[in-house]
Design a protein around this motif. Structure first.
Motif, PDB file in Angstrom:
ATOM      1  N   TYR A 165       6.148   5.107   5.779  1.00 18.40           N
ATOM      2  CA  TYR A 165       5.923   3.843   5.066  1.00 18.40           C
ATOM      3  C   TYR A 165       5.338   4.111   3.682  1.00 18.40           C
ATOM      4  O   TYR A 165       5.817   3.591   2.676  1.00 18.40           O
ATOM      5  CB  TYR A 165       4.975   2.981   5.900  1.00 18.40           C
ATOM      6  CG  TYR A 165       4.623   1.659   5.263  1.00 18.40           C
ATOM      7  CD1 TYR A 165       5.469   0.569   5.388  1.00 18.40           C
ATOM      8  CD2 TYR A 165       3.443   1.502   4.544  1.00 18.40           C
ATOM      9  CE1 TYR A 165       5.152  -0.634   4.797  1.00 18.40           C
ATOM     10  CE2 TYR A 165       3.121   0.310   3.951  1.00 18.40           C
ATOM     11  CZ  TYR A 165       3.971  -0.763   4.089  1.00 18.40           C
ATOM     12  OH  TYR A 165       3.646  -1.953   3.491  1.00 18.40           O
ATOM     13  N   TYR A 166       4.299   4.965   3.636  1.00 21.49           N
ATOM     14  CA  TYR A 166       3.658   5.269   2.356  1.00 21.49           C
ATOM     15  C   TYR A 166       4.646   5.964   1.417  1.00 21.49           C
ATOM     16  O   TYR A 166       4.668   5.697   0.210  1.00 21.49           O
ATOM     17  CB  TYR A 166       2.439   6.166   2.564  1.00 21.49           C
ATOM     18  CG  TYR A 166       1.250   5.467   3.206  1.00 21.49           C
ATOM     19  CD1 TYR A 166       0.942   4.157   2.876  1.00 21.49           C
ATOM     20  CD2 TYR A 166       0.455   6.127   4.130  1.00 21.49           C
ATOM     21  CE1 TYR A 166      -0.138   3.528   3.453  1.00 21.49           C
ATOM     22  CE2 TYR A 166      -0.627   5.503   4.712  1.00 21.49           C
ATOM     23  CZ  TYR A 166      -0.926   4.203   4.381  1.00 21.49           C
ATOM     24  OH  TYR A 166      -1.994   3.579   4.941  1.00 21.49           O
ATOM     25  N   ALA A 167       5.456   6.870   1.952  1.00 22.53           N
ATOM     26  CA  ALA A 167       6.415   7.588   1.101  1.00 22.53           C
ATOM     27  C   ALA A 167       7.414   6.605   0.498  1.00 22.53           C
ATOM     28  O   ALA A 167       7.746   6.676  -0.690  1.00 22.53           O
ATOM     29  CB  ALA A 167       7.133   8.655   1.925  1.00 22.53           C
ATOM     30  N   TYR A 168       7.868   5.649   1.304  1.00 19.71           N
ATOM     31  CA  TYR A 168       8.831   4.668   0.805  1.00 19.71           C
ATOM     32  C   TYR A 168       8.194   3.783  -0.259  1.00 19.71           C
ATOM     33  O   TYR A 168       8.785   3.536  -1.317  1.00 19.71           O
ATOM     34  CB  TYR A 168       9.339   3.812   1.969  1.00 19.71           C
ATOM     35  CG  TYR A 168      10.219   2.678   1.521  1.00 19.71           C
ATOM     36  CD1 TYR A 168      11.481   2.928   1.004  1.00 19.71           C
ATOM     37  CD2 TYR A 168       9.780   1.361   1.580  1.00 19.71           C
ATOM     38  CE1 TYR A 168      12.285   1.898   0.565  1.00 19.71           C
ATOM     39  CE2 TYR A 168      10.573   0.329   1.140  1.00 19.71           C
ATOM     40  CZ  TYR A 168      11.822   0.598   0.640  1.00 19.71           C
ATOM     41  OH  TYR A 168      12.611  -0.423   0.190  1.00 19.71           O
ATOM     42  N   GLN A 169       6.952   3.329   0.002  1.00 21.81           N
ATOM     43  CA  GLN A 169       6.286   2.446  -0.962  1.00 21.81           C
ATOM     44  C   GLN A 169       5.959   3.194  -2.254  1.00 21.81           C
ATOM     45  O   GLN A 169       6.069   2.632  -3.344  1.00 21.81           O
ATOM     46  CB  GLN A 169       5.002   1.868  -0.357  1.00 21.81           C
ATOM     47  CG  GLN A 169       5.232   0.902   0.786  1.00 21.81           C
ATOM     48  CD  GLN A 169       5.954  -0.362   0.360  1.00 21.81           C
ATOM     49  OE1 GLN A 169       5.957  -0.723  -0.806  1.00 21.81           O
ATOM     50  NE2 GLN A 169       6.583  -1.014   1.311  1.00 21.81           N
ATOM     51  N   ALA A 170       5.580   4.478  -2.132  1.00 18.35           N
ATOM     52  CA  ALA A 170       5.266   5.256  -3.329  1.00 18.35           C
ATOM     53  C   ALA A 170       6.517   5.439  -4.181  1.00 18.35           C
ATOM     54  O   ALA A 170       6.468   5.397  -5.421  1.00 18.35           O
ATOM     55  CB  ALA A 170       4.696   6.612  -2.925  1.00 18.35           C
ATOM     56  N   PRO A 188      -2.671  10.137   8.895  1.00 11.97           N
ATOM     57  CA  PRO A 188      -1.677   9.087   9.085  1.00 11.97           C
ATOM     58  C   PRO A 188      -0.636   9.475  10.133  1.00 11.97           C
ATOM     59  O   PRO A 188      -0.277  10.647  10.254  1.00 11.97           O
ATOM     60  CB  PRO A 188      -1.046   8.917   7.699  1.00 11.97           C
ATOM     61  CG  PRO A 188      -1.524  10.027   6.864  1.00 11.97           C
ATOM     62  CD  PRO A 188      -2.667  10.680   7.538  1.00 11.97           C
ATOM     63  N   ARG A 207       7.227   2.196  -5.909  1.00 17.03           N
ATOM     64  CA  ARG A 207       6.268   1.995  -6.989  1.00 17.03           C
ATOM     65  C   ARG A 207       6.648   2.830  -8.208  1.00 17.03           C
ATOM     66  O   ARG A 207       6.597   2.371  -9.336  1.00 17.03           O
ATOM     67  CB  ARG A 207       4.873   2.398  -6.481  1.00 17.03           C
ATOM     68  CG  ARG A 207       3.774   2.237  -7.478  1.00 17.03           C
ATOM     69  CD  ARG A 207       2.488   2.727  -6.854  1.00 17.03           C
ATOM     70  NE  ARG A 207       1.518   3.112  -7.862  1.00 17.03           N
ATOM     71  CZ  ARG A 207       0.670   2.278  -8.444  1.00 17.03           C
ATOM     72  NH1 ARG A 207       0.664   1.012  -8.112  1.00 17.03           N
ATOM     73  NH2 ARG A 207      -0.168   2.705  -9.359  1.00 17.03           N
ATOM     74  N   GLU A 219       0.858  -1.195   0.000  1.00 18.19           N
ATOM     75  CA  GLU A 219       0.000   0.000   0.000  1.00 18.19           C
ATOM     76  C   GLU A 219       0.890   1.239   0.000  1.00 18.19           C
ATOM     77  O   GLU A 219       1.770   1.367   0.839  1.00 18.19           O
ATOM     78  CB  GLU A 219      -0.895   0.008   1.233  1.00 18.19           C
ATOM     79  CG  GLU A 219      -1.779  -1.216   1.372  1.00 18.19           C
ATOM     80  CD  GLU A 219      -2.759  -1.371   0.248  1.00 18.19           C
ATOM     81  OE1 GLU A 219      -3.621  -0.502   0.110  1.00 18.19           O
ATOM     82  OE2 GLU A 219      -2.673  -2.361  -0.510  1.00 18.19           O
ATOM     83  N   TYR A 220       0.635   2.157  -0.908  1.00 15.08           N
ATOM     84  CA  TYR A 220       1.517   3.318  -1.028  1.00 15.08           C
ATOM     85  C   TYR A 220       0.802   4.630  -0.711  1.00 15.08           C
ATOM     86  O   TYR A 220       1.387   5.695  -0.859  1.00 15.08           O
ATOM     87  CB  TYR A 220       2.129   3.370  -2.426  1.00 15.08           C
ATOM     88  CG  TYR A 220       1.114   3.459  -3.519  1.00 15.08           C
ATOM     89  CD1 TYR A 220       0.508   2.316  -4.009  1.00 15.08           C
ATOM     90  CD2 TYR A 220       0.722   4.679  -4.018  1.00 15.08           C
ATOM     91  CE1 TYR A 220      -0.455   2.391  -4.977  1.00 15.08           C
ATOM     92  CE2 TYR A 220      -0.235   4.761  -4.999  1.00 15.08           C
ATOM     93  CZ  TYR A 220      -0.819   3.609  -5.465  1.00 15.08           C
ATOM     94  OH  TYR A 220      -1.787   3.697  -6.422  1.00 15.08           O
ATOM     95  N   ALA A 221      -0.457   4.552  -0.286  1.00 16.09           N
ATOM     96  CA  ALA A 221      -1.192   5.761   0.107  1.00 16.09           C
ATOM     97  C   ALA A 221      -2.341   5.330   1.004  1.00 16.09           C
ATOM     98  O   ALA A 221      -2.800   4.195   0.905  1.00 16.09           O
ATOM     99  CB  ALA A 221      -1.730   6.481  -1.123  1.00 16.09           C
ATOM    100  N   PRO A 222      -2.819   6.228   1.889  1.00 18.03           N
ATOM    101  CA  PRO A 222      -4.016   5.873   2.647  1.00 18.03           C
ATOM    102  C   PRO A 222      -5.200   5.701   1.698  1.00 18.03           C
ATOM    103  O   PRO A 222      -5.257   6.341   0.647  1.00 18.03           O
ATOM    104  CB  PRO A 222      -4.229   7.054   3.589  1.00 18.03           C
ATOM    105  CG  PRO A 222      -3.209   8.062   3.283  1.00 18.03           C
ATOM    106  CD  PRO A 222      -2.294   7.552   2.245  1.00 18.03           C
TER     107      PRO A 222
END
Lengths: 305, 278
Positions: B56-61, B49, B64, A38-41
């Motif tokens: 976490y989201y910044a790393y996954q984005a 968040p 991606r 998951e890369y965003a809420p």
């Protein structure tokens, strides 16, 4: 603290040893198995966890007394094949009776088995593909645009997701389809991609459909209206599988914003089937699945009988 | 569930509790059934968040972006169009945020052309009126501490709490008439206590919990009936509560933690597991 500012990253460590190259793709192979998670809420996922899951637990709760657990095994209504019987010993082991799949009760309600959405699948069948395989290209392009997925997804697909897949015919049906022939394409979405698709469907596509009152459900079965005798088994396999499916007509494809921006780039518009796959099983699974799907603002209407 | 079955259940329980003290002279009265409604306003904003989630989201984005297939510009844009220029500029900005300031600098055009591109894109943004501001995630009612506003605490589940004329805070409740089903009584009691100026939906026909208020002291030698309240969950969809002024002094829309600070400790232990932490 500003919300949108991403975390800053330092410099990556220098690569001291050359990475082994993938012989087929001629690209360096990373030393770990990379997976994008998951890369965003996700708005609808939050909605499920804060509101829907509680409501579904209350709506679908069936009270089971502790004294009734584990449930009694069903009464055996027919003889079973018994190898200790000398008559049956060297004879063929024929299956006896059915599995009674239509009567399997749902599991007792627990916090772990609250109805939840596992995947959304879009399936497009194109009859033109039977005459020439190249006619599938439009279908594949449309599915790629709708879902954002490709065959390999840049090598970083989430677990259990296979990207856009070609669907082959399973059976030989005269004048319609042949086994092994490519007949369409499908894409399975999970996680936030699945919720994004539902949001697009309910906010852009369904409100713009003409003469759309909701997804039709079969008429309520009652003793007065049903043409079947009361004793007949009118339960279908789809009733106990926990999958909600419906179709969209070909003109509806132009309402998806991903397609709308360059609708002329596609050879033609296609109708599609959308399947919402939930974890509900057993008697009444489809009702429980519909209750979940309607929580994402997808309307259902009962056909008048 | 009909009120008759519940009465028989409660009767069974109460006789089991007090079988030692039971005499013929003072028969134990039937328990009194109540329905209580947990009227909920679902969250209207997504949760913020945490710093860990944002990292976490910044790393996954970033991962991606690094692994995704290249974007097919020629499929979506007419070559050299202003829309393509705008998209390229935005994409370059996003890439620099993800991979660092130096990323993609070598691909830049000559300075004059880049400045012309930026000017054209700014002009386009002005024409489209893109400078609209996003709404704040904190509502004025939060700053004004307006507990009656349904717009307060957008990220949380809110519950309607009423204050009786005597001063105690509780959820809306009412009695069950003879022969009435519990979920019908819940609907009637909600309308009677909170007024008809709102659209509500009672989630299920099953009660979601129950609560036994402390036993009242015997009145003139006669034991008072035991009370059992069954809770129902409801959502408010539109309108606002206008409670009956004869019985209710005040009302407030509160989060779980705010409910705890207003109700009695005994009541709180009866209801805390029904309320959502989100």
């Amino acid at each position: 603290m500003p919300l949108a500012r991403p975390t800053r990253f330092g410099k990556p460590p220098p690569i001291r040893k050359r990475l082994p190259a993938d012989t087929r793709r001629k690209l360096p192979r990373p030393p770990v198995n990379l997976r994008v998670r998951e890369y965003a809420p996700c708005r609808l996922s939050d909605h499920y966890h804060t509101t829907l899951s509680d409501n579904l637990m209350y709506m679908n709760y069936s009270h089971t007394l502790q004294s009734d657990l584990p449930p009694k095994p069903p009464r055996e209504i027919r003889l079973r094949w018994d190898p200790s019987n000398p008559y049956a010993k060297y004879r063929k082991n024929d299956p006896v009776g059915g599995t009674q799949w239509s009567k399997i009760p749902p599991e007792p309600s627990t916090p772990a088995n609250i109805t939840r959405l596992e995947a959304v699948q879009i399936h497009i069948m194109s009859k033109d593909a039977l005459t020439s395989r190249s006619n599938l290209l439009g279908v594949i392009a449309a599915l790629r645009a709708l879902s954002g997925e490709t065959e390999a997804g840049g090598g970083a697909l989430a677990k259990g997701v296979k990207g856009v897949e070609i669907v082959l015919g399973k059976k030989q049906v005269g004048g319609w389809i042949r086994a092994g022939m490519p007949a369409g394409a499908k894409v399975t979405l999970k996680g936030s991609a699945m919720y994004d698709l539902i949001a697009t469907l309910t906010e852009f596509v369904l409100p713009r459909l003409r003469e759309f009152h909701g997804i039709p459900m079969p008429a309520a079965v009652s003793s007065h209206t049903s043409y079947l005798p009361a004793s007949s088994n009118a339960v279908k396999a789809s009733d106990v599988a926990g999958v909600v499916s419906f179709g969209l007509p070909a003109p509806a494809m132009g309402f998806w914003p991903q397609i709308e921006v360059n609708q002329d780039a596609y050879p033609k518009m296609y109708g599609m089937h959308i399947h919402f796959i939930t974890n509900a099983v057993g008697v009444g699974a489809q009702e429980r699945a519909r209750a979940l799907v309607s929580g994402f603002q997808i309307p259902f209407v009962r056909k008048s009988s | 569930m009909s009120s008759r079955t519940l009465i028989s259940l409660c009767r069974g329980n109460s006789s089991a509790f007090s079988s030692g003290r039971r005499t013929l002279a003072t028969p134990i009265p039937k328990p009194k059934l109540l329905t209580s409604i947990i009227l909920n306003r679902a969250p209207i904003l997504t949760p913020t968040p945490t710093p860990f989630e944002r990292a976490y989201y910044a790393y996954q984005a970033r991962l991606r972006r690094a692994l995704s297939n290249p974007f097919p510009y020629d499929f979506y844009f007419k070559q050299g169009s202003i829309l393509e220029t705008r998209f390229t500029l935005e994409e370059r900005k996003r890439e620099r945020i993800a991979f660092g300031r130096e990323f993609g600098i070598a691909d830049d055009l000559d300075k004059e052309k880049a400045a012309a591109n930026r000017a054209a894109v700014e002009q386009l943004a002005e024409q489209e009126g893109e400078s609209e501001e996003m709404m704040a995630r904190v509502h004025p009612s939060d700053e004004a501490r307006d507990y009656k506003s349904l717009d307060r605490k957008g990220k949380r589940n809110l519950y309607l709490l009423l204050q009786e004329n005597e001063g105690t805070w509780r959820f809306p409740e009412g009695n069950v008439k003879k022969g009435e089903l519990l979920h019908q009584a819940a609907q009637r009691d909600l309308l009677a206590e909170c007024g008809e100026y709102m659209d509500t939906w009672i989630v299920s026909r099953n009660p979601i919990g129950h609560y036994r208020p402390p036993r009242k002291a015997p009145l003139a030698g006669k034991p008072q009936p035991e009370e059992v309240a069954f809770f129902y969950k409801a959502h408010i969809l539109a309108g606002q509560a206008r409670p009956n002024p004869e019985t209710v002094k005040d009302f407030a829309w509160l989060t779980k933690q705010e409910v705890e600070s207003r109700v009695s400790e005994y009541y709180w232990h009866g209801v805390k597991d029904i309320l959502s932490d989100h």
